[in-house]
Design a protein around this motif. Structure first.
Motif, short mmCIF file in Angstrom:
data_model
loop_
_atom_site.label_atom_id
_atom_site.label_comp_id
_atom_site.label_asym_id
_atom_site.label_seq_id
_atom_site.Cartn_x
_atom_site.Cartn_y
_atom_site.Cartn_z
N LEU A 51 0.60 -1.27 0.08
CA LEU A 51 -0.02 -0.07 -0.04
C LEU A 51 0.83 1.35 0.06
O LEU A 51 0.46 2.07 -0.63
CB LEU A 51 -1.04 -0.15 1.16
N SER A 52 1.97 1.20 0.86
CA SER A 52 2.65 2.36 0.84
C SER A 52 3.29 2.88 -0.56
O SER A 52 3.48 3.86 -0.96
CB SER A 52 3.95 2.34 1.87
N VAL A 53 4.09 1.83 -1.07
CA VAL A 53 4.68 1.76 -2.33
C VAL A 53 3.66 2.34 -3.40
O VAL A 53 3.80 3.22 -4.24
CB VAL A 53 5.41 0.51 -2.74
N GLY A 54 2.48 1.61 -3.57
CA GLY A 54 1.40 1.98 -4.47
C GLY A 54 0.78 3.46 -4.42
O GLY A 54 0.83 4.09 -5.39
N ILE A 55 0.66 3.74 -3.10
CA ILE A 55 0.05 5.22 -3.13
C ILE A 55 1.07 6.17 -3.43
O ILE A 55 1.05 7.31 -3.78
CB ILE A 55 -0.38 5.27 -1.40
N GLU A 56 2.47 5.86 -2.83
CA GLU A 56 3.61 6.82 -3.05
C GLU A 56 3.84 7.04 -4.33
O GLU A 56 3.97 8.29 -5.09
CB GLU A 56 4.68 6.27 -2.43
N HIS A 84 10.11 9.26 0.40
CA HIS A 84 9.09 8.20 0.74
C HIS A 84 8.26 8.77 1.80
O HIS A 84 7.28 8.16 2.19
CB HIS A 84 9.74 6.85 1.20
N ASN A 85 8.11 10.32 1.86
CA ASN A 85 7.14 10.66 2.54
C ASN A 85 5.96 11.03 2.23
O ASN A 85 5.88 12.04 1.19
CB ASN A 85 7.95 11.93 3.47
N HIS A 86 5.01 10.42 2.38
CA HIS A 86 3.59 10.54 1.84
C HIS A 86 3.16 11.84 2.08
O HIS A 86 2.39 12.61 1.25
CB HIS A 86 2.40 9.64 2.29
N LEU A 90 2.01 14.93 -0.65
CA LEU A 90 0.51 15.45 -0.63
C LEU A 90 0.74 16.79 -0.74
O LEU A 90 -0.32 17.51 -1.28
CB LEU A 90 0.01 14.74 0.80
N GLU A 91 1.31 17.48 0.02
CA GLU A 91 1.25 18.85 0.16
C GLU A 91 1.92 19.65 -1.13
O GLU A 91 1.11 20.51 -1.38
CB GLU A 91 2.65 19.44 1.13
#
Length: 324
Positions: A51-56, A84-86, A90-91
């Motif tokens: 999930l972290s890789v996919g969303i990033e 790798h900071n979502h 996002l910002e």
């Protein structure tokens, strides 16, 4: 009009990347759906990692489409994506578009960032050798805060079940985030006259971005198909072929465990051991494996299906193997 180099990059390479991101996200959701228990770090690592890789990576597609300009310093721009900071990603997105996320959505992104930046390699550190199960505690903290549930004894030998409530909650959060980002990608590429947003039919990415990864429906599907195969009185070359294979002597008392094989990896590994034992009593295991190998293979053709007449009164048509 011929596309520029940057347009080719955004249209094709990022389109390929969109397929990759959707695959990661689907696999993470699928794996969480399969979990019976929430107590094992290896299982949760698999969920959080995908999930972290996919969303990033999905966020980075959006950033390229929103920020990149041919006048930019390309090397500097690409280096700016090496994070790798979502939250920071996002910002950057929210500077250009109005992407509204709920408090639980934002908290989940924080969880993924902590996992990827800290927990992912935490077990290689000597700093806290006895701090076990950090993935579990991160998840429990998150669920307690946003679902008002309580995990009183987190180290209970009985563990904690992964309930339908937890599965639905995590899926809704992930789909809200992924759908919001995909909407930005679609709108931006349409504005640019590109087709990056197009999804491969039947892909996991299509399931995530357009189908909301309705994994519970997938479970209903295999159950309904199982009921169909057990109860249909219809005939066809394929159905007769299946009926012509002598079943192994599995234990009827373990039906529940066998059904679990369709939806849980751990159940498959246990029943596979039993199957190997049963194969020891099969006179010609090689021939049986050849027949079993036909099931589900593409382009299998049963000659009798070319005839409109039924075969109920004819001898078993499987004395010879079906042609492929």
């Amino acid at each position: 009009m011929q596309m520029s180099r940057s347009e080719l990059w955004k249209n094709f390479r990022l389109g390929e990347e969109l397929d990759v991101t959707g695959t990661f996200i689907y696999n993470g959701l699928r794996r969480f759906h399969e979990l019976h228990k929430l107590d094992y770090s290896a299982d949760l690592f698999e969920v959080f990692y995908q999930l972290s890789v996919g969303i990033e990576r999905l966020m980075k597609i959006a950033i390229v489409l929103l920020e990149h300009d041919d006048a930019n310093d390309q090397d500097a721009f690409e280096r700016s994506l090496s994070t790798h900071n979502h939250q920071s990603l996002l910002e950057r997105i929210q500077k250009h578009v109005d992407l509204k996320l709920s408090s639980s959505d934002n908290a989940f992104l924080h969880l993924l960032t902590r996992f990827y930046e800290n927990l992912r390699y935490d077990r290689f550190s000597l700093k806290s050798p006895l701090a076990l199960g950090k993935e579990k505690h991160e998840l429990f903290d998150f669920l307690e805060r946003h679902l008002q549930v309580k995990f009183d004894d987190r180290n209970s030998i009985f563990g904690y079940q992964n309930t339908d409530q937890y599965k639905k909650f995590i899926r809704k959060i992930v789909i809200r985030i992924a759908s919001g980002l995909y909407g930005i990608i679609e709108q931006r590429t349409r504005t640019l006259g590109l087709y990056t947003y197009e999804l491969r039919h039947g892909s996991k990415a299509e399931t995530v971005f357009l189908g909301e990864a309705n994994i519970p429906t997938e479970d209903i599907l295999w159950k309904e198909l199982l009921v169909f195969f057990m109860n249909t009185k219809e005939t066809s070359g394929y159905l007769n072929f299946l009926r012509g294979i002598e079943p192994l002597n599995f234990d009827p008392g373990l039906v529940e465990d066998y059904l679990d094989c369709f939806q849980a990896y751990s159940a498959r590994t246990q029943v596979a051991d039993e199957m190997e034992t049963l194969y020891e009593d099969v006179p010609d295991a090689g021939e049986r494996l050849r027949l079993i190998g036909v099931i589900g293979s593409p382009n299998v053709h049963f000659p009798e299906d070319d005839d409109d007449e039924a075969f109920e009164d004819e001898p078993n048509p499987f004395d010879e193997p079906p042609s492929k």
